[in-house]
Design an enzyme around this catalytic site. Sequence first.
Site, PDB file in Angstrom:
ATOM      1  N   ASP A  34       0.829  -1.205   0.000  1.00 14.21           N
ATOM      2  CA  ASP A  34       0.000   0.000   0.000  1.00 14.21           C
ATOM      3  C   ASP A  34       0.871   1.266   0.000  1.00 14.21           C
ATOM      4  O   ASP A  34       1.728   1.417   0.870  1.00 14.21           O
ATOM      5  CB  ASP A  34      -0.889  -0.044   1.262  1.00 14.21           C
ATOM      6  CG  ASP A  34      -2.130   0.807   1.174  1.00 14.21           C
ATOM      7  OD1 ASP A  34      -2.006   1.979   0.789  1.00 14.21           O
ATOM      8  OD2 ASP A  34      -3.213   0.310   1.513  1.00 14.21           O
ATOM      9  N   THR A  73      -6.744   3.821  -1.874  1.00 17.18           N
ATOM     10  CA  THR A  73      -6.567   2.386  -1.587  1.00 17.18           C
ATOM     11  C   THR A  73      -7.671   1.506  -2.183  1.00 17.18           C
ATOM     12  O   THR A  73      -7.394   0.469  -2.782  1.00 17.18           O
ATOM     13  CB  THR A  73      -6.512   2.179  -0.058  1.00 17.18           C
ATOM     14  OG1 THR A  73      -5.340   2.845   0.411  1.00 17.18           O
ATOM     15  CG2 THR A  73      -6.456   0.718   0.317  1.00 17.18           C
ATOM     16  N   ASP A 286       1.758   2.445   3.838  1.00 19.82           N
ATOM     17  CA  ASP A 286       0.798   3.555   3.706  1.00 19.82           C
ATOM     18  C   ASP A 286       0.675   4.333   5.011  1.00 19.82           C
ATOM     19  O   ASP A 286       0.676   5.568   5.009  1.00 19.82           O
ATOM     20  CB  ASP A 286      -0.565   3.011   3.289  1.00 19.82           C
ATOM     21  CG  ASP A 286      -1.565   4.120   2.990  1.00 19.82           C
ATOM     22  OD1 ASP A 286      -1.316   4.898   2.051  1.00 19.82           O
ATOM     23  OD2 ASP A 286      -2.570   4.221   3.708  1.00 19.82           O
TER      24      ASP A 286
HETATM   25 ZN   LIG Z   1      -3.310   5.849   2.018  1.00 21.38          ZN
END
Ligand SMILES: [Zn+2]
Length: 537
Positions: A34, A73, A286
């Site tokens: 991510d 995402t 992320d």
């Molecule tokens: Zn993000």
Amino acid sequence: MRKFMLAAAAALFATQSAAQAPRPPKLLVVISVDQFSADLWDEYRPQFTGGLARFEAGTTFHNGYQSHAATETCPGHSTILTGDHPATTGVIANNWVDQSVTRSDKSVYCAENEQAPGSSSISYKVSDQHLRVATLGDRMKAVWPTSRNVAVSGKDRAAVMMSGHHADQRWYWDGKQYVTDLAGVPVPRSVTLANAALQKVLAAPGEPLQPPPFCSGKAQPITVEGSGKVVGNGTLARAAGDAAGFRASPALDGSTLAVAAGLVQEMNLGRAATPDLLSISLSATDYVGHAYGPGGQEMCLQLLDLDREIGDFLAFLDRTGVDYQLVLTADHGGLDIPERLRLHGVSDAARVDPALGAAAMGKRIGQQLGLSGPVLIGEFTGDVYIDKALKPADRTRVLKEALAAYRAHPQVAAAYSREQVAKTPMPTGNPVQWTLLQRARASFDDQRSGDILVFLKPNITPIADTSRYVSTHGSPWDYDRRVPIAFWRKGQAPSEREDVVETTDIMPTLAAMIGLPLTPGSVDGHCLAAVAACQSR
Ligand SMILES: [Zn+2]
């Protein structure tokens, strides 16, 4: 003579078909990291020695694209194993506004069932109902009912979008433990054991990570505007019981991979007559990016540890002896914090003007036009919705005023009406050359998208209040769109590719590898001939 000719032809045919269609892999392992931009991948590739170095012996595309504008995402993960852009998957954002729902914020989460009693956009019931298309796992199970479709992630939306409507097992971190939304599915013993072990990890403090010279070279403390937080020289240490700190550390990815390994072992993935699919989305990169920005020591520590964690996982897979096909990609990229970008000479890097928020903009336009109510609903960029309670004539006035106000702002690259985006044909071909309007079209859905689509100029960070996150993604610019796409299988020849490919190409490529029938033209992506024996028709 004739007999000899036939035998020779048969031998030739056998050699050819073996060369064209090698034995299909028994297990597909698709890893999404991510917020792992191709910028980060390009920079860190020489530093990797573990699992992320494995791809150096595979086929690597560093010009992979999440081609659409809404680089978040949920939309990003929806493209990876469906072969479709978000305009087709229906997953146009992490959250969108549905003014028909009773909840006060009118916000609907991409991976929820908002009809479930008592649900809200924050406390929701996880569901795959918003995903309009089938995933690779769904398609595999339709053709081969004994194939297994398994997903593990640090985030529910990633696991849902990668596995789709017919998952056998789906586990994701809910902040305290790995949970599932699948009803009536037996809980694997390995998940119960992993959750028990994780309670101890969470309860203990996380020691500071020791930066190697490559990382300490990035350890420059930077004060973030607004909150005054200092980032850049962190060590990802956390106090005992600090769940948010756990999430923004490699420990989250390590635990996701441990759950994945447990499921491989317990379910004997890759050992049946039909192929299995394991989707893994690793979320910590992320969270680290949002908390510290991707340009400092923190991201360096995260990525080098992630490399080790994936290395351990692949060593485990190797020991099983299963013939697996590995894929690496990401749901979107990211942009560094403007405070650090400016130090590095990116002089136009800035935080968004708070006046560009949909609520602030709506308030101003409402006062101007003598209208009450929110007038506009949304955030700083992407989808902005006009209050449905307004009369049609007032909605038209608001649209006109809002488009003019957004377009006149120096931080805004473009503002489109929904009609403008809707009538744009779905783009095809090289996504590098797509116009902003075409990028917007690729993540537009007539029922779910906003009345106005707003895009900020490059290097404008749409975070004004830095008390929670300091950095983000979600723009239509290449730092958020360009991601790695890499394939590895034991014994393959290395190949480093410069051509531009899309995350929507991954599904048709894997389908070709395992001999899964796919009607040509039925998905947005295309089988990659550099990787698989694609159907010529
Ligand atoms: Zn993000």
